[in-house]
Motif scaffolding. Structure first.
Motif, PDB file in Angstrom:
ATOM      1  N   GLY A 196       0.833  -1.196   0.000  1.00  0.00           N
ATOM      2  CA  GLY A 196       0.000   0.000   0.000  1.00  0.00           C
ATOM      3  C   GLY A 196       0.861   1.237   0.000  1.00  0.00           C
ATOM      4  N   THR A 197       0.278   2.368   0.382  1.00  0.00           N
ATOM      5  CA  THR A 197       1.015   3.636   0.357  1.00  0.00           C
ATOM      6  C   THR A 197       0.545   4.537   1.480  1.00  0.00           C
ATOM      7  OG1 THR A 197       1.098   3.484  -2.057  1.00  0.00           O
ATOM      8  CG2 THR A 197       1.729   5.582  -1.076  1.00  0.00           C
ATOM      9  N   ILE A 198       1.511   5.129   2.173  1.00  0.00           N
ATOM     10  CA  ILE A 198       1.234   6.167   3.169  1.00  0.00           C
ATOM     11  C   ILE A 198       1.752   7.478   2.617  1.00  0.00           C
ATOM     12  CG2 ILE A 198       1.694   6.982   5.514  1.00  0.00           C
ATOM     13  CD1 ILE A 198       2.285   4.008   6.229  1.00  0.00           C
ATOM     14  N   ILE A 199       0.946   8.511   2.694  1.00  0.00           N
ATOM     15  CA  ILE A 199       1.354   9.836   2.218  1.00  0.00           C
ATOM     16  C   ILE A 199       0.974  10.869   3.271  1.00  0.00           C
ATOM     17  CG2 ILE A 199      -0.802  10.117   0.900  1.00  0.00           C
ATOM     18  CD1 ILE A 199       0.903  11.734  -1.159  1.00  0.00           C
ATOM     19  N   MET A 200       1.865  11.829   3.482  1.00  0.00           N
ATOM     20  CA  MET A 200       1.622  12.900   4.447  1.00  0.00           C
ATOM     21  C   MET A 200       2.067  14.227   3.836  1.00  0.00           C
ATOM     22  SD  MET A 200       3.029  11.308   8.057  1.00  0.00           S
ATOM     23  CE  MET A 200       2.756   9.588   8.501  1.00  0.00           C
ATOM     24  N   PRO A 201       1.346  15.317   4.114  1.00  0.00           N
ATOM     25  CA  PRO A 201       1.828  16.631   3.679  1.00  0.00           C
ATOM     26  C   PRO A 201       3.065  17.030   4.462  1.00  0.00           C
ATOM     27  CG  PRO A 201      -0.102  16.872   5.056  1.00  0.00           C
ATOM     28  CD  PRO A 201       0.075  15.407   4.834  1.00  0.00           C
TER      29      PRO A 201
ATOM     30  N   ARG B 124      12.410   8.110   7.322  1.00  0.00           N
ATOM     31  CA  ARG B 124      12.430   6.693   6.992  1.00  0.00           C
ATOM     32  C   ARG B 124      13.052   6.445   5.614  1.00  0.00           C
ATOM     33  NH1 ARG B 124       9.678   3.509  10.750  1.00  0.00           N
ATOM     34  NH2 ARG B 124       9.260   4.836  12.554  1.00  0.00           N
ATOM     35  N   SER B 125      13.500   5.222   5.399  1.00  0.00           N
ATOM     36  CA  SER B 125      14.070   4.878   4.099  1.00  0.00           C
ATOM     37  C   SER B 125      12.971   4.775   3.044  1.00  0.00           C
ATOM     38  CB  SER B 125      14.830   3.554   4.189  1.00  0.00           C
ATOM     39  OG  SER B 125      13.968   2.508   4.604  1.00  0.00           O
ATOM     40  N   ASP B 126      13.361   5.001   1.796  1.00  0.00           N
ATOM     41  CA  ASP B 126      12.457   4.887   0.640  1.00  0.00           C
ATOM     42  C   ASP B 126      11.322   5.902   0.655  1.00  0.00           C
ATOM     43  OD1 ASP B 126      13.941   2.645  -0.309  1.00  0.00           O
ATOM     44  OD2 ASP B 126      12.833   1.338   1.057  1.00  0.00           O
ATOM     45  N   ILE B 127      11.525   7.049   1.320  1.00  0.00           N
ATOM     46  CA  ILE B 127      10.534   8.123   1.288  1.00  0.00           C
ATOM     47  C   ILE B 127      10.698   8.921  -0.008  1.00  0.00           C
ATOM     48  CG2 ILE B 127       9.808  10.295   2.368  1.00  0.00           C
ATOM     49  CD1 ILE B 127       8.923   7.851   3.914  1.00  0.00           C
ATOM     50  N   VAL B 128       9.575   9.212  -0.643  1.00  0.00           N
ATOM     51  CA  VAL B 128       9.552   9.989  -1.885  1.00  0.00           C
ATOM     52  C   VAL B 128       8.972  11.365  -1.580  1.00  0.00           C
ATOM     53  CG1 VAL B 128       8.590  10.134  -4.214  1.00  0.00           C
ATOM     54  CG2 VAL B 128       9.305   7.915  -3.295  1.00  0.00           C
TER      55      VAL B 128
ATOM     56  N   LYS C 145       5.700   7.068  -5.752  1.00  0.00           N
ATOM     57  CA  LYS C 145       6.161   7.859  -6.899  1.00  0.00           C
ATOM     58  C   LYS C 145       4.992   8.331  -7.745  1.00  0.00           C
ATOM     59  CE  LYS C 145      10.755   5.782  -7.248  1.00  0.00           C
ATOM     60  NZ  LYS C 145      11.696   4.996  -8.098  1.00  0.00           N
ATOM     61  N   ALA C 146       3.991   7.505  -7.913  1.00  0.00           N
ATOM     62  CA  ALA C 146       2.828   7.901  -8.703  1.00  0.00           C
ATOM     63  C   ALA C 146       2.097   9.079  -8.065  1.00  0.00           C
ATOM     64  CB  ALA C 146       1.873   6.717  -8.858  1.00  0.00           C
ATOM     65  N   LEU C 147       2.044   9.105  -6.743  1.00  0.00           N
ATOM     66  CA  LEU C 147       1.367  10.194  -6.042  1.00  0.00           C
ATOM     67  C   LEU C 147       2.169  11.486  -6.079  1.00  0.00           C
ATOM     68  CD1 LEU C 147       0.113   8.164  -2.978  1.00  0.00           C
ATOM     69  CD2 LEU C 147      -1.374   9.463  -4.510  1.00  0.00           C
TER      70      LEU C 147
ATOM     71  N   GLN D  30      -5.025  20.308  -9.714  1.00  0.00           N
ATOM     72  CA  GLN D  30      -5.090  19.086 -10.497  1.00  0.00           C
ATOM     73  C   GLN D  30      -3.716  18.468 -10.747  1.00  0.00           C
ATOM     74  OE1 GLN D  30      -8.109  17.870 -10.940  1.00  0.00           O
ATOM     75  NE2 GLN D  30      -7.224  15.992 -11.782  1.00  0.00           N
ATOM     76  N   GLU D  31      -2.670  19.289 -10.769  1.00  0.00           N
ATOM     77  CA  GLU D  31      -1.305  18.766 -10.904  1.00  0.00           C
ATOM     78  C   GLU D  31      -0.675  18.670  -9.516  1.00  0.00           C
ATOM     79  OE1 GLU D  31       0.190  17.645 -13.679  1.00  0.00           O
ATOM     80  OE2 GLU D  31      -1.749  17.917 -14.660  1.00  0.00           O
ATOM     81  N   SER D  32      -1.205  17.780  -8.692  1.00  0.00           N
ATOM     82  CA  SER D  32      -0.719  17.656  -7.314  1.00  0.00           C
ATOM     83  C   SER D  32      -1.010  16.264  -6.771  1.00  0.00           C
ATOM     84  CB  SER D  32      -1.400  18.697  -6.413  1.00  0.00           C
ATOM     85  OG  SER D  32      -2.726  18.289  -6.102  1.00  0.00           O
ATOM     86  N   PRO D  33      -0.362  15.888  -5.668  1.00  0.00           N
ATOM     87  CA  PRO D  33      -0.691  14.619  -5.023  1.00  0.00           C
ATOM     88  C   PRO D  33      -2.146  14.525  -4.576  1.00  0.00           C
ATOM     89  CG  PRO D  33       1.440  15.391  -4.265  1.00  0.00           C
ATOM     90  CD  PRO D  33       0.852  16.511  -5.074  1.00  0.00           C
ATOM     91  N   CYS D  34      -2.784  15.655  -4.295  1.00  0.00           N
ATOM     92  CA  CYS D  34      -4.209  15.630  -3.922  1.00  0.00           C
ATOM     93  C   CYS D  34      -5.049  15.003  -5.030  1.00  0.00           C
ATOM     94  CB  CYS D  34      -4.714  17.045  -3.650  1.00  0.00           C
ATOM     95  SG  CYS D  34      -3.868  17.935  -2.356  1.00  0.00           S
ATOM     96  N   ALA D  35      -4.788  15.416  -6.260  1.00  0.00           N
ATOM     97  CA  ALA D  35      -5.542  14.894  -7.396  1.00  0.00           C
ATOM     98  C   ALA D  35      -5.208  13.428  -7.661  1.00  0.00           C
ATOM     99  CB  ALA D  35      -5.275  15.738  -8.641  1.00  0.00           C
ATOM    100  N   ARG D  36      -3.938  13.054  -7.459  1.00  0.00           N
ATOM    101  CA  ARG D  36      -3.562  11.648  -7.656  1.00  0.00           C
ATOM    102  C   ARG D  36      -4.237  10.772  -6.594  1.00  0.00           C
ATOM    103  NH1 ARG D  36      -1.755  14.720 -10.653  1.00  0.00           N
ATOM    104  NH2 ARG D  36      -3.800  14.209 -11.496  1.00  0.00           N
ATOM    105  N   LEU D  37      -4.333  11.268  -5.369  1.00  0.00           N
ATOM    106  CA  LEU D  37      -5.025  10.523  -4.315  1.00  0.00           C
ATOM    107  C   LEU D  37      -6.498  10.349  -4.675  1.00  0.00           C
ATOM    108  CD1 LEU D  37      -4.524   9.373  -1.371  1.00  0.00           C
ATOM    109  CD2 LEU D  37      -5.522  11.513  -0.558  1.00  0.00           C
ATOM    110  N   TYR D  38      -7.093  11.376  -5.240  1.00  0.00           N
ATOM    111  CA  TYR D  38      -8.489  11.324  -5.685  1.00  0.00           C
ATOM    112  C   TYR D  38      -8.659  10.251  -6.758  1.00  0.00           C
ATOM    113  CZ  TYR D  38     -12.979  12.966  -7.564  1.00  0.00           C
ATOM    114  OH  TYR D  38     -14.290  13.046  -7.992  1.00  0.00           O
ATOM    115  N   GLU D  39      -7.786  10.269  -7.755  1.00  0.00           N
ATOM    116  CA  GLU D  39      -7.887   9.332  -8.873  1.00  0.00           C
ATOM    117  C   GLU D  39      -7.693   7.882  -8.432  1.00  0.00           C
ATOM    118  OE1 GLU D  39      -6.085  12.584 -12.075  1.00  0.00           O
ATOM    119  OE2 GLU D  39      -4.849  10.944 -11.313  1.00  0.00           O
TER     120      GLU D  39
END
Length: 269
Positions: A61-66, A118-122, A139-141, A153-162
């Motif tokens: 899965g994926t964890i994302i934080m601002p 943490r390791s592997d943080i993007v 990376k996709a986010l 629309q060109e942001s991680p917010c929009a990728r999370l939506y999609e």
């Protein structure tokens, strides 16, 4: 439940059990907002919370934080506290350039700071409103974020939506749900402002201006009440922390509908 100095003692096992009880699973994509102090006493602090999140979500899965570096912003727009106009130029000149490893995100909390290490943080690519992510879709986010209109629309917010990800609120309210800002860009509810950040481009440090909206997250708490009435939010309590989980795309759609109905910006009519 054990207690320490009048606070409930919370362990990694308690957090994992609480998260799984409310529906968090391996492979999910989740934007996390948190308050460490809301739990009571967490054994191991922020490290324990991040460890628990990673163990539940797993690399599948994926964890994302601002990771917002809000100090590196246009001083004429500061309100907490404001600064005198004669200081604007001086602050811009002396602001250090944005650095993924060095810039402070002092208002984001200790859980975000621990996650960043943490390791592997993007990282996404923005000097003021970046995101950090870990896992399969990190990376996709984070691979597209425009300098102008940073959470649009060109942001991680929009990728999370999609990707139909989720938003997890650990002891905080809906006004912390960064992805919901996407609704402000999809409606005519906010004026445009000229923002700025100190950046390094091609080895040259400069103050870079860019356009954005005058964002305001306070109204998200009203949207949250609508979502709760529609049974769109899962709840749990972990230690002393009130926890909420909901779909990001559904929350953004609800916020968009709310803004269209109640607070469209009159200057754009």
């Amino acid at each position: 439940m054990y207690s320490a100095i009048g606070k409930k003692i919370v362990t990694k096992k308690d957090i994992i059990n609480g998260l799984t009880q409310m529906g968090l699973r391996s492979g999910m994509i989740v934007e996390v907002h948190s308050s460490l102090s809301s739990f009571g006493y967490v054994v191991g602090g922020a490290q324990t919370i991040v460890d628990a999140l990673m163990e539940v979500i797993t690399p599948a899965g994926t964890i994302i934080m601002p990771y917002q570096t809000c100090d590196n912003s246009e001083p004429s727009l500061w309100v907490n506290p404001p600064v005198e106009p004669e200081s604007y130029k001086y602050i811009r000149e002396n602001m250090p350039a944005y650095s993924r490893s060095g810039s402070d995100a002092r208002n984001m909390g200790s859980v975000v700071e621990n996650f960043r290490k943490r390791s592997d943080i993007v990282f996404s690519n923005h000097p003021q409103n970046s995101y950090i992510a870990w896992g399969q879709y990190a990376k996709a986010l984070c691979n597209r974020q425009s300098l102008h209109f940073s959470l649009s629309q060109e942001s991680p917010c929009a990728r999370l939506y999609e990707l139909k990800g989720f938003i997890l609120l650990l002891g905080v309210n809906y006004d912390r749900a960064t992805a919901m800002h996407l609704a402000e860009y999809r409606t005519e509810c906010r004026p445009i402002v000229i923002q700025g950040s100190k950046v390094e481009l091609d080895g040259y440090v400069q103050w870079k201006k860019f356009l954005d909206l005058d964002l305001d997250s306070d109204i998200f708490n009203n949207v949250g009440k609508v979502m709760e009435d529609k049974k769109m939010v899962a709840f749990n309590t972990i230690g002393e922390s009130k926890v909420k989980l909901f779909r990001a795309d559904m929350a953004i759609d609800e916020a968009t509908a709310y803004f269209e109905k109640f607070i469209c910006y009159d200057a754009y009519r």
